[in-house]
Write an enzyme that holds these catalytic residues in place. Structure first.
Site, short mmCIF file in Angstrom:
data_model
loop_
_atom_site.label_atom_id
_atom_site.label_comp_id
_atom_site.label_asym_id
_atom_site.label_seq_id
_atom_site.Cartn_x
_atom_site.Cartn_y
_atom_site.Cartn_z
N ASP A 67 0.88 -1.23 -0.08
CA ASP A 67 0.01 -0.12 -0.05
C ASP A 67 0.72 1.19 -0.04
O ASP A 67 1.96 1.21 0.86
CB ASP A 67 -1.01 0.01 1.32
CG ASP A 67 -1.91 1.19 1.36
OD1 ASP A 67 -2.72 1.19 0.49
OD2 ASP A 67 -1.62 1.91 2.29
N GLU B 118 1.82 -0.58 -4.91
CA GLU B 118 0.70 0.89 -5.37
C GLU B 118 1.52 1.80 -5.44
O GLU B 118 2.09 2.58 -4.67
CB GLU B 118 -0.18 0.98 -4.34
CG GLU B 118 -1.38 1.89 -4.61
CD GLU B 118 -2.05 2.14 -3.54
OE1 GLU B 118 -3.45 2.49 -3.84
OE2 GLU B 118 -1.74 2.06 -2.41
#
Length: 750
Positions: free
Chosen positions: A390, A426
């Site tokens: 993330d 990401e």
């Protein structure tokens, strides 16, 4: 006058570290005898049970806390009575000690003493019980109605909020916070067989452990919403039938619920608020929270592996649940605030590249060690096969800027364990220069949001021309054809957990997040969606049929594109969140999969089409290439590995790429695909022509003649609700066929 830093909240309880614990109501408890503590060892970090050569069993505790003045490990019995044991050994900034007689299942935490000087970033407060960053299991939760003021290192309700974070709170937080659990598990995974699917052959399925199983009728009630539920044959049957090769689990690290959600009667559902990087989130365990969650998670991984499915974890190492200077003191903030977090020039404030109040300072050796130790633990001891990071750009920042030579990326690249697993970035954060799509080094794959945007815009007929679509369909060579990267560096997706579901993408033009309690201000407004003529659910059958067709178009496009496709659980069966594009706090039917949708013919047909497309992808290597297309002639007759055609049947000229168009033809040659098969022979496959037509009316399309083909057989036609198995209709090359409005045709060269 005293300064704010010298002010103290009324205690009403004995000072932390006094050795005299008290109940929350101030009633003193009996003090258990303090066990003996031996020097122990500074490694490994955490609480590790062992039996010494002299036969003495106990647990070694080791905690990095460089600036601390004292550290106590605190043991809790079944009645909540606390025993505080000083750790007096200090080796290389690690406080450690071996406590004989401390067995698996023991609940514990730390109290760390030091200076309270928020202006220099020092926030030590021994009144706060801290979770071990290396705890392998966590027992207990924070209050369901909101975080108690006792869990804050500062006085949360200080009258002057501008300086509240500088006033130390002396109240004991132990009754209000979860505890770590000593775990002993010597599983060597000798009976496990990891699938090890090559990147190019992968199909990823993003799912939520709780949401995927919570309403599944084939899973026993007591197992729904748990790791055991995901391991159940009924859950795995769907994954196998669908044909996915990997599940990407939304965060399963122990996480905390934000105070503002709890006060609104909501909970953090997605889990992007980590507080324990070694512990499986206890609320997802059917086997209890005193260590049983570890074995249950491992059994889930084994069951998925036995079905040929890899396990990828979505991990959140960019920030923690402690938020900014006004956030709670749960773990790292109280252990060594300056050592773990990025602080601003004004060290009282936190640098926030994540939008969550804090950012872990990954450049610091101890933080980098925490992250890599955690990653290796999940691979070697918990059996997982990869990670999706993330806000990975936040991890790649050196001093301030994103740096692809940063310590984090360098350590991952040379680590003998981590460089062999699947790594997905990401590739952005919210800081300056944080958008890094296409920039991560060759070891990494990336979520490709440019693919998402192009495909959404094409099917709502909003692209100014087809240049972007051409790149995205063929592997995004403009982003990834450098440094030895391959097409599978692009993880292609149309939807993810964050945003509209696929069904909502064709049902809503604006977000409907009122249930989140933020007056619909949260969530993105850039949805690139089209509601097909009506906002939300409707009884208009024409609109409903058009929406199902658009879903077929989007799924077909995704699964025919070069790169690694990622599906979101439930998109294949028409899951809706009723227009909520930020359902992070909806732990209810809004987010859970509604398996009854499979009883409706239209949604069942969509699921069957998805399964068929994935099977088609697995059968044909031309649809999952390991190298980029060259565009050059492969044979003397001029046949190329990739060619593009207009609706007139002519190869696209440069001007065609810049012209508005609703129709695009993509020819994929199966001759001499780069690579070798399992026996070392050249890879040869069928050739295909994909015709994508986003117009609102039918169009003619001239099928390219020799050398491209003599005949074409229809394999997929998204204008039809029910898909016939081949052999399908056969067309002569050079013929003009009619492509219905908003349709994908896949034709095999016959």
């Amino acid at each position: 006058m005293t300064s704010a830093a010298e002010q103290r909240a009324p205690a009403g309880e004995p000072a932390a570290g006094s050795g005299q614990p008290a109940a929350a109501n101030g009633v003193r408890r009996a003090v258990p005898p303090v066990p003996a503590v031996w020097p122990g060892a500074p490694t490994p970090l955490g609480a590790r049970f062992r039996v010494g050569p002299d036969g003495v069993a106990g647990t070694n505790f080791a905690l990095w806390a460089a600036g601390a003045e004292a550290v106590r490990v605190c043991l809790f019995d079944e009645h909540g009575r606390e025993t505080r044991i000083p750790l007096t050994e200090l080796t290389h900034e690690i406080w450690h000690g071996f406590v004989p007689g401390v067995m698996p299942g023991q609940r514990y935490g730390y109290r760390v003493d030091g200076r309270w000087d928020p202006w220099t970033g020092a926030r030590w407060n021994p009144a706060k019980l801290l979770l071990d960053p290396y705890a392998r299991a966590v027992d207990g939760e924070y209050a369901s109605s909101g975080l108690s003021p006792e869990v804050y290192g500062h006085v949360r309700d200080w009258p002057d909020q501008s300086v509240a974070d500088t006033v130390r709170d002396e109240r004991d937080s132990a009754p209000y916070v979860p505890k770590g659990v000593v775990v002993h598990d010597d599983d060597d995974w000798s009976d496990d067989r990891r699938p090890k699917t090559p990147w190019a052959d992968s199909v990823i399925y993003e799912l939520h452990v709780r949401g995927f199983t919570k309403l599944h009728p084939g899973i026993p009630q007591e197992l729904r919403g748990t790791y055991a539920g995901l391991a159940h044959p009924a859950a795995i049957e769907h994954l196998v039938k669908l044909g996915v090769t990997a599940v990407e689990l939304l965060p399963v690290h122990q996480f905390a619920h934000e105070d503002h959600l709890l006060r609104r009667g909501l909970r953090n559902y997605w889990g992007y608020n980590s507080i324990g990087y070694f512990a499986p989130h206890a609320a997802y365990a059917a086997s209890g929270t005193t260590g049983g969650q570890v074995g249950e998670f491992k059994r889930m991984v084994r069951a998925l592996h036995a079905a040929g499915i890899e396990v990828i974890l979505d991990v959140v190492y960019n920030h923690t649940a402690e938020a900014g200077e006004l956030g709670p003191t749960l773990s790292l903030k109280g252990i060594d605030n300056r050592g773990y977090y990025r602080l601003q020039g004004d060290a009282r404030r936190y640098a926030d590249y994540t939008g969550c109040g804090n950012t872990l300072h990954v450049v610091q050796p101890q933080v980098l060690r925490l992250i890599t130790d955690s990653l290796r633990y999940w691979v070697t001891e918990m059996g997982v096969d990869g990670f999706r990071f993330d806000l990975a750009a936040a991890l790649a920042r050196s001093m301030h800027d994103v740096d692809m030579l940063s310590p984090f990326l360098a350590v991952i690249a040379q680590d003998p364990v981590l460089r062999r697993v699947k790594l997905i970035a990401e590739p952005w954060d919210i800081g300056s220069g944080g958008y890094q799509v296409g920039a991560f080094p060759p070891l990494w794959t990336e979520w490709n949001d440019r693919y998402r945007n192009a495909v959404r815009d094409f099917w709502r007929h909003a692209l100014p021309d087809v240049r972007e679509m051409g790149y995205r369909l063929s592997g995004s060579s403009d982003l990834y054809a450098w440094g030895g990267r391959r097409p599978y560096a692009s993880v292609n997706f149309v939807t993810a957990h964050d945003g509209f579901t696929l069904r909502d993408l064709v049902s809503y033009e604006t977000k409907h997040n009122e249930a989140n309690g933020e007056n619909n201000r949260d969530g993105t407004d850039d949805n690139r969606s089209w509601n097909c003529g009506a906002e939300g659910e409707t009884d208009d059958e024409d609109v409903r049929a058009l929406r199902r067709r658009q879903l077929r178009n989007l799924l077909t496009t995704l699964l025919l594109s070069t790169g690694v496709p990622m599906l979101v659980a439930g998109d294949e069966l028409g899951r809706t969140q009723r227009g909520n594009n930020n359902a992070y706090c909806q732990d209810n039917e809004t987010s859970w999969l509604d398996w009854s949708l499979l009883e409706e013919p239209g949604w069942r047909a969509l699921c069957e089409l998805t399964s068929r497309l994935i099977a088609l992808r697995h059968r044909h290597p031309v649809l999952r290439r390991r190298a980029f297309f060259s565009g050059r002639a492969q044979t003397a007759d001029g046949l190329r590995d990739l060619a593009w055609f207009t609706a007139r049947g002519a190869e696209m000229a440069e001007a065609d790429w810049y012209a508005p168009a609703a129709t695009l033809g993509m020819y994929l040659s199966g001759r001499d695909i780069p690579g070798r098969d399992e026996r070392g022979a050249p890879v040869v496959d069928d050739s295909f022509l994909a015709v994508l037509h986003a117009g609102d009316g039918p169009t003619g399309f001239v099928l390219p003649g020799p050398p491209w083909a003599d005949r074409y057989e229809v394999v997929v036609d998204t204008s039809a609700e029910e898909q016939d198995e081949p052999p399908g209709t056969v067309h002569r090359a050079g013929a003009e066929i009619t492509v219905p409005a908003r349709t994908v045709l896949l034709l095999r060269v016959a």
